[in-house]
Motif scaffolding. Structure first.
Motif, PDB file in Angstrom:
ATOM      1  N   GLY A 152       0.815  -1.216   0.000  1.00  0.00           N
ATOM      2  CA  GLY A 152       0.000   0.000   0.000  1.00  0.00           C
ATOM      3  C   GLY A 152       0.842   1.256   0.000  1.00  0.00           C
ATOM      4  O   GLY A 152       0.574   2.205  -0.748  1.00  0.00           O
ATOM      5  N   VAL A 153       1.883   1.266   0.824  1.00  0.00           N
ATOM      6  CA  VAL A 153       2.781   2.427   0.870  1.00  0.00           C
ATOM      7  C   VAL A 153       3.478   2.613  -0.475  1.00  0.00           C
ATOM      8  O   VAL A 153       3.553   3.729  -1.009  1.00  0.00           O
ATOM      9  N   LEU A 154       3.983   1.508  -1.037  1.00  0.00           N
ATOM     10  CA  LEU A 154       4.683   1.600  -2.331  1.00  0.00           C
ATOM     11  C   LEU A 154       3.758   2.078  -3.444  1.00  0.00           C
ATOM     12  O   LEU A 154       4.142   2.916  -4.266  1.00  0.00           O
ATOM     13  N   CYS A 155       2.535   1.550  -3.483  1.00  0.00           N
ATOM     14  CA  CYS A 155       1.582   1.986  -4.522  1.00  0.00           C
ATOM     15  C   CYS A 155       1.215   3.454  -4.349  1.00  0.00           C
ATOM     16  O   CYS A 155       1.137   4.199  -5.325  1.00  0.00           O
ATOM     17  N   PHE A 156       1.005   3.872  -3.126  1.00  0.00           N
ATOM     18  CA  PHE A 156       0.640   5.264  -2.865  1.00  0.00           C
ATOM     19  C   PHE A 156       1.769   6.203  -3.282  1.00  0.00           C
ATOM     20  O   PHE A 156       1.543   7.187  -3.989  1.00  0.00           O
ATOM     21  N   ILE A 157       2.981   5.881  -2.852  1.00  0.00           N
ATOM     22  CA  ILE A 157       4.128   6.713  -3.219  1.00  0.00           C
ATOM     23  C   ILE A 157       4.370   6.656  -4.731  1.00  0.00           C
ATOM     24  O   ILE A 157       4.658   7.677  -5.364  1.00  0.00           O
ATOM     25  N   GLY A 158       4.236   5.452  -5.313  1.00  0.00           N
ATOM     26  CA  GLY A 158       4.402   5.315  -6.758  1.00  0.00           C
ATOM     27  C   GLY A 158       3.367   6.105  -7.535  1.00  0.00           C
ATOM     28  O   GLY A 158       3.654   6.686  -8.578  1.00  0.00           O
ATOM     29  N   GLY A 159       2.143   6.156  -7.033  1.00  0.00           N
ATOM     30  CA  GLY A 159       1.092   6.934  -7.680  1.00  0.00           C
ATOM     31  C   GLY A 159       1.365   8.418  -7.630  1.00  0.00           C
ATOM     32  O   GLY A 159       1.078   9.151  -8.584  1.00  0.00           O
ATOM     33  N   ILE A 160       1.934   8.871  -6.523  1.00  0.00           N
ATOM     34  CA  ILE A 160       2.275  10.293  -6.408  1.00  0.00           C
ATOM     35  C   ILE A 160       3.457  10.621  -7.311  1.00  0.00           C
ATOM     36  O   ILE A 160       3.486  11.666  -7.968  1.00  0.00           O
ATOM     37  N   ALA A 161       4.438   9.710  -7.356  1.00  0.00           N
ATOM     38  CA  ALA A 161       5.648   9.961  -8.144  1.00  0.00           C
ATOM     39  C   ALA A 161       5.412   9.841  -9.651  1.00  0.00           C
ATOM     40  O   ALA A 161       6.107  10.492 -10.434  1.00  0.00           O
ATOM     41  N   ALA A 162       4.452   9.019 -10.046  1.00  0.00           N
ATOM     42  CA  ALA A 162       4.188   8.843 -11.483  1.00  0.00           C
ATOM     43  C   ALA A 162       3.580  10.118 -12.051  1.00  0.00           C
ATOM     44  O   ALA A 162       2.739  10.753 -11.442  1.00  0.00           O
ATOM     45  N   ASN A 163       3.997  10.481 -13.229  1.00  0.00           N
ATOM     46  CA  ASN A 163       3.482  11.693 -13.870  1.00  0.00           C
ATOM     47  C   ASN A 163       2.403  11.387 -14.896  1.00  0.00           C
ATOM     48  O   ASN A 163       2.047  12.239 -15.688  1.00  0.00           O
ATOM     49  N   THR A 208      -2.457   6.521 -14.846  1.00  0.00           N
ATOM     50  CA  THR A 208      -2.086   5.525 -13.830  1.00  0.00           C
ATOM     51  C   THR A 208      -1.948   6.088 -12.425  1.00  0.00           C
ATOM     52  O   THR A 208      -2.132   5.357 -11.457  1.00  0.00           O
ATOM     53  N   SER A 209      -1.629   7.352 -12.286  1.00  0.00           N
ATOM     54  CA  SER A 209      -1.429   7.932 -10.957  1.00  0.00           C
ATOM     55  C   SER A 209      -2.646   7.780 -10.042  1.00  0.00           C
ATOM     56  O   SER A 209      -2.509   7.290  -8.924  1.00  0.00           O
ATOM     57  N   PRO A 210      -3.840   8.185 -10.477  1.00  0.00           N
ATOM     58  CA  PRO A 210      -4.992   8.033  -9.584  1.00  0.00           C
ATOM     59  C   PRO A 210      -5.286   6.568  -9.241  1.00  0.00           C
ATOM     60  O   PRO A 210      -5.667   6.257  -8.111  1.00  0.00           O
ATOM     61  N   LEU A 211      -5.059   5.678 -10.191  1.00  0.00           N
ATOM     62  CA  LEU A 211      -5.312   4.262  -9.951  1.00  0.00           C
ATOM     63  C   LEU A 211      -4.325   3.701  -8.931  1.00  0.00           C
ATOM     64  O   LEU A 211      -4.720   2.959  -8.029  1.00  0.00           O
ATOM     65  N   LEU A 212      -3.070   4.065  -9.058  1.00  0.00           N
ATOM     66  CA  LEU A 212      -2.069   3.610  -8.095  1.00  0.00           C
ATOM     67  C   LEU A 212      -2.337   4.174  -6.705  1.00  0.00           C
ATOM     68  O   LEU A 212      -2.189   3.463  -5.702  1.00  0.00           O
ATOM     69  N   ILE A 213      -2.724   5.426  -6.633  1.00  0.00           N
ATOM     70  CA  ILE A 213      -3.030   6.034  -5.337  1.00  0.00           C
ATOM     71  C   ILE A 213      -4.229   5.335  -4.702  1.00  0.00           C
ATOM     72  O   ILE A 213      -4.204   5.004  -3.516  1.00  0.00           O
ATOM     73  N   LEU A 214      -5.270   5.077  -5.490  1.00  0.00           N
ATOM     74  CA  LEU A 214      -6.448   4.374  -4.968  1.00  0.00           C
ATOM     75  C   LEU A 214      -6.086   2.964  -4.521  1.00  0.00           C
ATOM     76  O   LEU A 214      -6.502   2.518  -3.446  1.00  0.00           O
ATOM     77  N   LEU A 215      -5.306   2.257  -5.325  1.00  0.00           N
ATOM     78  CA  LEU A 215      -4.864   0.913  -4.961  1.00  0.00           C
ATOM     79  C   LEU A 215      -4.036   0.950  -3.673  1.00  0.00           C
ATOM     80  O   LEU A 215      -4.180   0.080  -2.803  1.00  0.00           O
ATOM     81  N   GLY A 216      -3.196   1.966  -3.541  1.00  0.00           N
ATOM     82  CA  GLY A 216      -2.393   2.122  -2.331  1.00  0.00           C
ATOM     83  C   GLY A 216      -3.256   2.337  -1.105  1.00  0.00           C
ATOM     84  O   GLY A 216      -3.012   1.745  -0.046  1.00  0.00           O
ATOM     85  N   ILE A 217      -4.279   3.174  -1.228  1.00  0.00           N
ATOM     86  CA  ILE A 217      -5.176   3.437  -0.093  1.00  0.00           C
ATOM     87  C   ILE A 217      -5.925   2.165   0.296  1.00  0.00           C
ATOM     88  O   ILE A 217      -6.051   1.844   1.481  1.00  0.00           O
ATOM     89  N   VAL A 218      -6.425   1.427  -0.693  1.00  0.00           N
ATOM     90  CA  VAL A 218      -7.154   0.184  -0.413  1.00  0.00           C
ATOM     91  C   VAL A 218      -6.225  -0.832   0.255  1.00  0.00           C
ATOM     92  O   VAL A 218      -6.606  -1.487   1.236  1.00  0.00           O
TER      93      VAL A 218
END
Length: 170
Positions: free
Chosen positions: A96-107, A111-121
C-alpha cells in the motif's frame, strides 16, 4: 462455544488463577503472555465522531476500563493464527505504501490516480488484517463496561470445564 465471563480480579491475579487452557480454542496453553485487555467504547461515544476523530478518541480513552492480565493462556493455534494474520497484513501495508508513493511519483494522468487508490485500499486492508493479528484481538476478550468482568466471546467449552473443575474465583 459461548461467552465466558471471568471476574477481573481473577484475570489480574495471574498464573495459578486461570487454568492452563486457551480460553478461545480450548487447547493446552504453550505459554502465558502479559496482555492489557480493554473495554469497548460505549455506544453513546459515537456521537463524538461528528466532532472529529480526535474528540472521539479522547472520550473513548477517558471512559475505557482496563484489566492487565499478567499470565493469559496462549496456545499453539493462537500463535499460528497471529503469525498468519501478520504475514498477510504487514506485506499488504508495505504494498500500500509503495503503490501510494508510486502513484504520487508517477506523472501519468491515467495511472497515478489508480495507483493512489490501490495504495489506499491496500493500506486499509493491511491495517485491518494486521490489527486483527494483535495480541489483544487474538484473545477474543473484552472488559465489561463497569470493569468488573472480562468476557471471552466465542470461548471454549474445554476452558470453561477446566475453570469449573477446581478453580475458585478470586
Amino acid at each position: 462455544m459461548s461467552v465466558i465471563t471471568l471476574p477481573s480480579a481473577q484475570v489480574a491475579a495471574g498464573a495459578g488463577h486461570l487454568p492452563p487452557v486457551c480460553p478461545r480454542h480450548g487447547e493446552p496453553a504453550t505459554e502465558h503472555r502479559s496482555v492489557k485487555l480493554i473495554s469497548r467504547p460505549p455506544a453513546w461515544a459515537a456521537i463524538f465522531i461528528l466532532g472529529g476523530g480526535i474528540l472521539y478518541l479522547i472520550v473513548a480513552l477517558a471512559v475505557r476500563k482496563t484489566v492487565k492480565a499478567p499470565a493469559w493462556p496462549w496456545c499453539a493455534t493462537c500463535t499460528a493464527q497471529r503469525k498468519k494474520l501478520l504475514a498477510i497484513g504487514l506485506p499488504l501495508l508495505a504494498v500500500g505504501v509503495l503503490c501510494f508513493i508510486g502513484g504520487i511519483a508517477a506523472n501519468s494522468d491515467s495511472t497515478s490516480p489508480l495507483l493512489i487508490l490501490l495504495g489506499i485500499v491496500a493500506l486499509l486492508a493491511g491495517t485491518i488484517v494486521a490489527g486483527r493479528g494483535g495480541q489483544v484481538p487474538m484473545t477474543g476478550a473484552v472488559v465489561s463496561g463497569d470493569g468488573q468482568y472480562v468476557e471471552v466471546k466465542k470461548g471454549s467449552d474445554r476452558f470453561l470445564m477446566a475453570l469449573n473443575r477446581g478453580r475458585t474465583p478470586v
